[in-house]
Write a protein that holds these residues in place. Structure first.
Motif, PDB file in Angstrom:
ATOM      1  N   SER A 226     -92.905 103.407 -62.545  1.00  0.00           N
ATOM      2  CA  SER A 226     -91.680 102.702 -62.069  1.00  0.00           C
ATOM      3  C   SER A 226     -90.586 103.617 -62.216  1.00  0.00           C
ATOM      4  O   SER A 226     -89.306 103.392 -61.758  1.00  0.00           O
ATOM      5  N   SER A 227     -90.517 104.718 -62.821  1.00  0.00           N
ATOM      6  CA  SER A 227     -89.485 105.787 -62.941  1.00  0.00           C
ATOM      7  C   SER A 227     -89.472 107.039 -62.207  1.00  0.00           C
ATOM      8  O   SER A 227     -88.351 107.475 -61.982  1.00  0.00           O
ATOM      9  N   ALA A 228     -90.666 107.575 -61.757  1.00  0.00           N
ATOM     10  CA  ALA A 228     -90.672 108.867 -61.322  1.00  0.00           C
ATOM     11  C   ALA A 228     -90.398 108.784 -59.725  1.00  0.00           C
ATOM     12  O   ALA A 228     -89.532 109.767 -59.061  1.00  0.00           O
ATOM     13  N   PRO A 229     -91.191 108.011 -59.012  1.00  0.00           N
ATOM     14  CA  PRO A 229     -91.015 108.053 -57.309  1.00  0.00           C
ATOM     15  C   PRO A 229     -89.567 107.437 -57.167  1.00  0.00           C
ATOM     16  O   PRO A 229     -89.231 106.591 -57.926  1.00  0.00           O
ATOM     17  N   GLY A 273     -83.860  96.160 -61.008  1.00  0.00           N
ATOM     18  CA  GLY A 273     -83.123  96.784 -59.830  1.00  0.00           C
ATOM     19  C   GLY A 273     -83.282  98.287 -59.835  1.00  0.00           C
ATOM     20  O   GLY A 273     -83.789  98.868 -61.068  1.00  0.00           O
ATOM     21  N   PRO A 274     -82.734  99.000 -58.856  1.00  0.00           N
ATOM     22  CA  PRO A 274     -82.846 100.461 -59.063  1.00  0.00           C
ATOM     23  C   PRO A 274     -81.915 100.965 -60.040  1.00  0.00           C
ATOM     24  O   PRO A 274     -81.197 100.363 -60.645  1.00  0.00           O
ATOM     25  N   ARG A 275     -81.702 102.513 -60.089  1.00  0.00           N
ATOM     26  CA  ARG A 275     -80.908 103.200 -60.861  1.00  0.00           C
ATOM     27  C   ARG A 275     -79.582 102.934 -60.701  1.00  0.00           C
ATOM     28  O   ARG A 275     -79.208 102.728 -59.475  1.00  0.00           O
ATOM     29  N   ARG A 276     -78.820 102.765 -61.767  1.00  0.00           N
ATOM     30  CA  ARG A 276     -77.408 102.503 -61.300  1.00  0.00           C
ATOM     31  C   ARG A 276     -76.389 103.496 -61.404  1.00  0.00           C
ATOM     32  O   ARG A 276     -76.676 104.462 -61.931  1.00  0.00           O
ATOM     33  N   GLU A 279     -76.262 106.183 -63.918  1.00  0.00           N
ATOM     34  CA  GLU A 279     -77.595 106.472 -64.925  1.00  0.00           C
ATOM     35  C   GLU A 279     -78.375 107.919 -64.125  1.00  0.00           C
ATOM     36  O   GLU A 279     -78.048 107.988 -63.030  1.00  0.00           O
ATOM     37  N   THR A 280     -79.000 108.499 -65.043  1.00  0.00           N
ATOM     38  CA  THR A 280     -79.195 109.824 -64.323  1.00  0.00           C
ATOM     39  C   THR A 280     -80.708 110.052 -63.789  1.00  0.00           C
ATOM     40  O   THR A 280     -80.905 110.963 -62.778  1.00  0.00           O
ATOM     41  N   ASP A 281     -81.575 109.228 -64.040  1.00  0.00           N
ATOM     42  CA  ASP A 281     -82.837 109.185 -63.358  1.00  0.00           C
ATOM     43  C   ASP A 281     -83.052 107.585 -63.064  1.00  0.00           C
ATOM     44  O   ASP A 281     -82.726 106.770 -63.275  1.00  0.00           O
ATOM     45  N   GLY A 282     -84.497 107.573 -62.310  1.00  0.00           N
ATOM     46  CA  GLY A 282     -85.189 105.974 -62.062  1.00  0.00           C
ATOM     47  C   GLY A 282     -84.910 106.038 -60.387  1.00  0.00           C
ATOM     48  O   GLY A 282     -84.252 106.816 -59.792  1.00  0.00           O
ATOM     49  N   PRO A 283     -85.709 105.098 -60.007  1.00  0.00           N
ATOM     50  CA  PRO A 283     -85.716 104.980 -58.480  1.00  0.00           C
ATOM     51  C   PRO A 283     -84.580 104.494 -57.773  1.00  0.00           C
ATOM     52  O   PRO A 283     -83.395 103.932 -58.146  1.00  0.00           O
TER      53      PRO A 283
ATOM     54  N   HIS B  95     -77.289 116.844 -66.527  1.00  0.00           N
ATOM     55  CA  HIS B  95     -77.003 115.569 -65.963  1.00  0.00           C
ATOM     56  C   HIS B  95     -77.319 115.364 -64.620  1.00  0.00           C
ATOM     57  O   HIS B  95     -76.994 114.429 -63.688  1.00  0.00           O
ATOM     58  N   ALA B  97     -80.546 114.990 -62.026  1.00  0.00           N
ATOM     59  CA  ALA B  97     -81.857 114.265 -61.982  1.00  0.00           C
ATOM     60  C   ALA B  97     -83.042 115.174 -61.657  1.00  0.00           C
ATOM     61  O   ALA B  97     -83.953 115.478 -62.555  1.00  0.00           O
ATOM     62  N   ILE B 100     -83.417 117.601 -64.916  1.00  0.00           N
ATOM     63  CA  ILE B 100     -83.817 116.637 -65.952  1.00  0.00           C
ATOM     64  C   ILE B 100     -85.529 116.826 -65.661  1.00  0.00           C
ATOM     65  O   ILE B 100     -86.385 117.071 -66.727  1.00  0.00           O
ATOM     66  N   ARG B 101     -86.038 116.464 -64.461  1.00  0.00           N
ATOM     67  CA  ARG B 101     -87.339 116.101 -64.101  1.00  0.00           C
ATOM     68  C   ARG B 101     -88.070 117.705 -64.353  1.00  0.00           C
ATOM     69  O   ARG B 101     -89.123 117.599 -64.918  1.00  0.00           O
ATOM     70  N   GLY B 129     -79.395 105.266 -69.394  1.00  0.00           N
ATOM     71  CA  GLY B 129     -78.015 105.179 -69.068  1.00  0.00           C
ATOM     72  C   GLY B 129     -77.682 106.699 -68.901  1.00  0.00           C
ATOM     73  O   GLY B 129     -78.439 107.703 -68.810  1.00  0.00           O
ATOM     74  N   PRO B 130     -76.374 107.127 -68.692  1.00  0.00           N
ATOM     75  CA  PRO B 130     -75.781 108.243 -68.643  1.00  0.00           C
ATOM     76  C   PRO B 130     -76.326 109.499 -69.510  1.00  0.00           C
ATOM     77  O   PRO B 130     -76.655 110.478 -69.426  1.00  0.00           O
ATOM     78  N   ARG B 134     -84.592 108.197 -68.262  1.00  0.00           N
ATOM     79  CA  ARG B 134     -85.778 107.807 -68.484  1.00  0.00           C
ATOM     80  C   ARG B 134     -86.981 108.675 -68.777  1.00  0.00           C
ATOM     81  O   ARG B 134     -87.753 108.375 -69.506  1.00  0.00           O
ATOM     82  N   LEU B 135     -86.966 109.771 -68.262  1.00  0.00           N
ATOM     83  CA  LEU B 135     -88.058 110.744 -68.289  1.00  0.00           C
ATOM     84  C   LEU B 135     -88.178 111.790 -69.565  1.00  0.00           C
ATOM     85  O   LEU B 135     -89.324 112.326 -69.903  1.00  0.00           O
ATOM     86  N   SER B 171     -80.631  99.371 -66.131  1.00  0.00           N
ATOM     87  CA  SER B 171     -81.668  99.114 -65.207  1.00  0.00           C
ATOM     88  C   SER B 171     -82.959  99.147 -65.654  1.00  0.00           C
ATOM     89  O   SER B 171     -84.168  98.707 -65.348  1.00  0.00           O
TER      90      SER B 171
END
Ligand code: SF4
Lengths: 470, 209
Positions: A226-229, A273-276, A279-283, B95, B97, B100-101, B129-130, B134-135, B171
């Motif tokens: 749910s987070s990488a793609p 929902g998707p990344r807001r 936010e630094t990562d997420g779909p 900051h 993506a 970070i990945r 959040g900022p 998540r990763l 999220s």
């Protein structure tokens, strides 16, 4: 009327290794659950069950209302709800999206709902690679097996089976140590996670007013999916709704304790929902597929609609003396055990596998352990009635119907009845033998006939009146 | 349209009409035990260590640096937000993506904060959040979380009392209870299947910086 049972049952019963595997795995899960609900660690376990039942009942009985709520809430968080009537519509949606986004590789986390609709096969048919990422499901996908158990899908395989499967499909050395096997899967799948275009998860719960899906797991593959793609699709049956996030305090506690005896699963993801912005990562995209696939039909049956309360904890399987003998692959559908025995006939029709509702001792263990209090034995009885009614409509039961009609006629006519009684008691000792050779011998092979008394009840009654004894 | 068909079928099955308001849902059921701070620390430590996690106590920021440095023992790490970036071998915060990945899939350890922690179950609560990608708590084989003791709640019920709708804040809220694990092969417990196999939590006594 003997009802045919699948050959898989006999095969399972004769496979000593498999019997041992099922017994020890389910036994261990039973013991763990028992510890996890004991009064010193979970004093309000019964109150939690009552609350869970009430919340499910309320949500199911007002499902249309909550569906509309969740739809708005998901949209408010930048996601989209997609309704699908059946398996084909889910596949069509995913295929269309994949085509539009030029996606080739999908990663999936464990989801019974997607098993239900054979999603992987449908996608592969269109040359999309869909990879299961839960360790057990990954092994099953390589071996082309169906899940053996709702929470322990590869319960029927030993480390040696896994070694063979990995050696064949990962073109690697034959490795029999589970730690190393797990590492092999981690490495192979990590690559997939980072390259995937779309992630598909199930949902243990859909929180209506938050517009969120809740996914519980131990491995971390659902978090990665749910987070990488760049695209996350969550697929849930319409019955998965609960009204509020605060209801999770009850359901999360019950689910983990009932399923594996854990106070909490390792990961619980609450995703909306998707990344807001910020936010630094997420779909970048989030879709919630709400699947009907027969559920709305089931809702119409007041007596059985509670079958939709199920949170797929698997406790009823572990505690079922029938599941523990015949195993998960003897059942006709992806849902096995007691919950499978009540869901399959309702989704596929009672005549599809008429033996199923009868494959129960009605011991009641399933209802006793069910965290949402589904009255499985009562529903099994109702389904038995439906099977019999359906069978009676079939020609093959002409004789049985005729016999019962004659019986009913005789019972309504006292003179005929008493004549029959007299005739029967005259030949009493020979009756069972006669019947065992007769047309209802099959019927009797499953039933014991009590010995016929030498005198009829009417005779005894008259004699007693003569002596004045009452 | 599928949507209208399904809603119509559901309504007909239930004998309801469109826009019919439901009866009140059952009142929420939340039970928050009244545990002192020491009790919460004790329970958190016990619960997490029973799962194979490790818990440390730090008197202040300087002590945190030292503990993290010792846990790392020369291994590489990425940090999610400012505060711990002074340790040798620790990179970030980033900051972007992609960056970070890349870093999170390369290094040995991810160092994060936690919005809350739950004493009853030894759980960390992370809100994406900022300052909390998540990763970072997910890709590296080791997860180190630095949590001020003041954020230690009693249990899930208290969390949902404080955060009645997590979707209003993020999220993705994730509850992490111990190291990643599986028992899919012969029910043998193996740690670190997809997520971190090691979880270290540093509880910091006073909330600074
Ligand atoms: S019917 Fe009850 S016990 Fe069986 S899987 Fe569903 S929730 Fe669990």
């Amino acid at each position: 009327m003997p009802i045919e049972q699948p050959a898989k049952i006999d095969q399972t019963l004769q496979d000593a290794n498999l019997q041992l595997a099922i017994y020890s795995a389910t036994g261990r899960l039973m013991a763990k659950r028992k510890d996890a609900i004991s009064p010193d660690v979970c004093p309000d376990y019964q109150d939690l069950r009552t609350q869970a039942n009430l919340v499910k009942k309320h949500t199911i009985e007002n499902l249309d209302y909550y569906l509309e709520i969740v739809e708005k809430a998901v949209a408010a968080r930048g996601g989209k709800v997609v309704y699908c009537r059946d398996a084909t519509e889910v596949a069509d949606f995913v295929l269309k999206l994949a085509k539009e986004r030029d996606a080739r590789l999908l990663v999936k986390s464990k989801s019974m709902t997607t098993e239900e609709i054979d999603l992987n096969e449908r996608l592969e048919h269109h040359h999309l690679e869909a990879v299961e990422t839960d360790l057990g499901e990954y092994i099953l996908q390589l071996a082309h097996h169906k899940p053996y158990h709702i929470v322990a899908p590869a319960l029927h395989l030993t480390r040696y089976d896994v070694a063979d499967i990995f050696a064949e499909h990962l073109s690697a050395e034959r490795e029999t140590i589970p730690e190393k096997q797990t590492l092999m899967a981690r490495v192979a799948l990590r690559e997939k996670f980072l390259a995937a275009d779309i992630g598909i998860t199930g949902a243990n719960f859909v929180v209506a007013d938050s517009g969120a899906v809740v996914v519980v797991e131990n491995e971390g593959n659902a978090r990665l999916t749910s987070s990488a793609p760049p695209i996350h699709i969550a697929i849930a049956g319409i019955e998965k709704l609960i009204p509020r996030a605060q209801d999770l305090a009850v359901f999360l506690r019950l689910l983990a304790r009932s399923a594996t005896g854990q106070p909490m699963t390792v990961y619980t993801s609450f995703l909306s929902g998707p990344r807001r912005g910020g936010e630094t990562d997420g779909p970048d995209e989030f879709y919630l597929v709400l699947l009907d696939n027969g559920r709305s039909k089931l809702l119409a049956d007041k007596g059985k609609r509670e079958s939709l309360y199920c949170i797929r904890c698997g406790a009823c399987l572990n505690h079922c003396p029938v599941y523990r003998k015949i195993g998960g692959h003897s059942y006709p559908w992806v849902y096995s055990g007691p919950i499978g025995a009540i869901l399959s006939p309702q989704f596929m029709g009672v005549t599809h596998d008429p033996w199923l509702p009868f494959a129960s001792t009605l011991c009641g263990a399933c209802a006793e352990v069910c965290p949402v209090k589904i009255e499985i034995p009562r529903i099994l009885l109702e389904l038995r009635g439906e099977v019999v009614a359906a069978k009676t409509r079939e020609k093959s039961n002409r004789w049985e119907r005729l016999a019962f009609r004659l019986y009913a006629w005789a019972a309504r006519h006292p003179s005929v009845w008493s004549a029959m009684g007299l005739a029967a008691s005259a030949v009493a000792p020979d009756v069972p033998a006669m019947l065992n050779r007769g047309p209802i011998a099959d019927w009797l092979s499953q039933r014991d006939l009590p010995p016929l008394p030498p005198k009829t009840f009417r005779q005894l009654w008259r004699e007693r009146e003569g002596t004045g004894v009452r | 349209m599928e949507r209208d068909t399904i809603l119509h079928r559901v309504r007909t099955a239930l004998g309801r009409t469109a826009n019919e308001a439901p009866a009140e849902p059952p009142p929420v059921y939340l039970r928050v035990p009244d545990w002192s701070l020491e009790e919460r620390i004790r329970r958190f430590t016990e619960a997490l260590e029973a799962l194979g996690g490790r818990v440390y106590r730090a008197g202040g920021t300087a002590a945190v640096q030292e503990i993290v440095w010792e846990i790392l023992a020369g291994r590489s790490a990425i940090v999610s937000a400012d505060g711990l970036s002074g340790i040798p071998g620790v990179e970030g915060p980033y900051h972007d993506a992609a960056r970070i990945r890349e870093a999170a899939s390369r290094v040995d350890a991810g160092i994060t904060g936690a919005e809350y922690a739950l004493a009853e179950t030894g759980t960390l609560v992370l809100l994406a959040g900022p300052a909390e990608p998540r990763l970072i708590s997910l890709l590296p084989p080791i997860h180190i979380a630095v949590v001020p003791v003041a954020r230690l709640l009693a249990n899930l019920d208290e969390l949902l009392t404080k955060v009645p709708d997590p979707a209003a804040q993020t999220s993705a809220m994730v509850l992490i209870t111990g190291p990643s694990r599986t028992a899919d092969i012969e029910q043998i417990l193996i740690r670190g299947v997809h997520g971190p196999g090691e979880v270290h939590v540093v509880l910091v006594d006073s909330e600074t910086g």
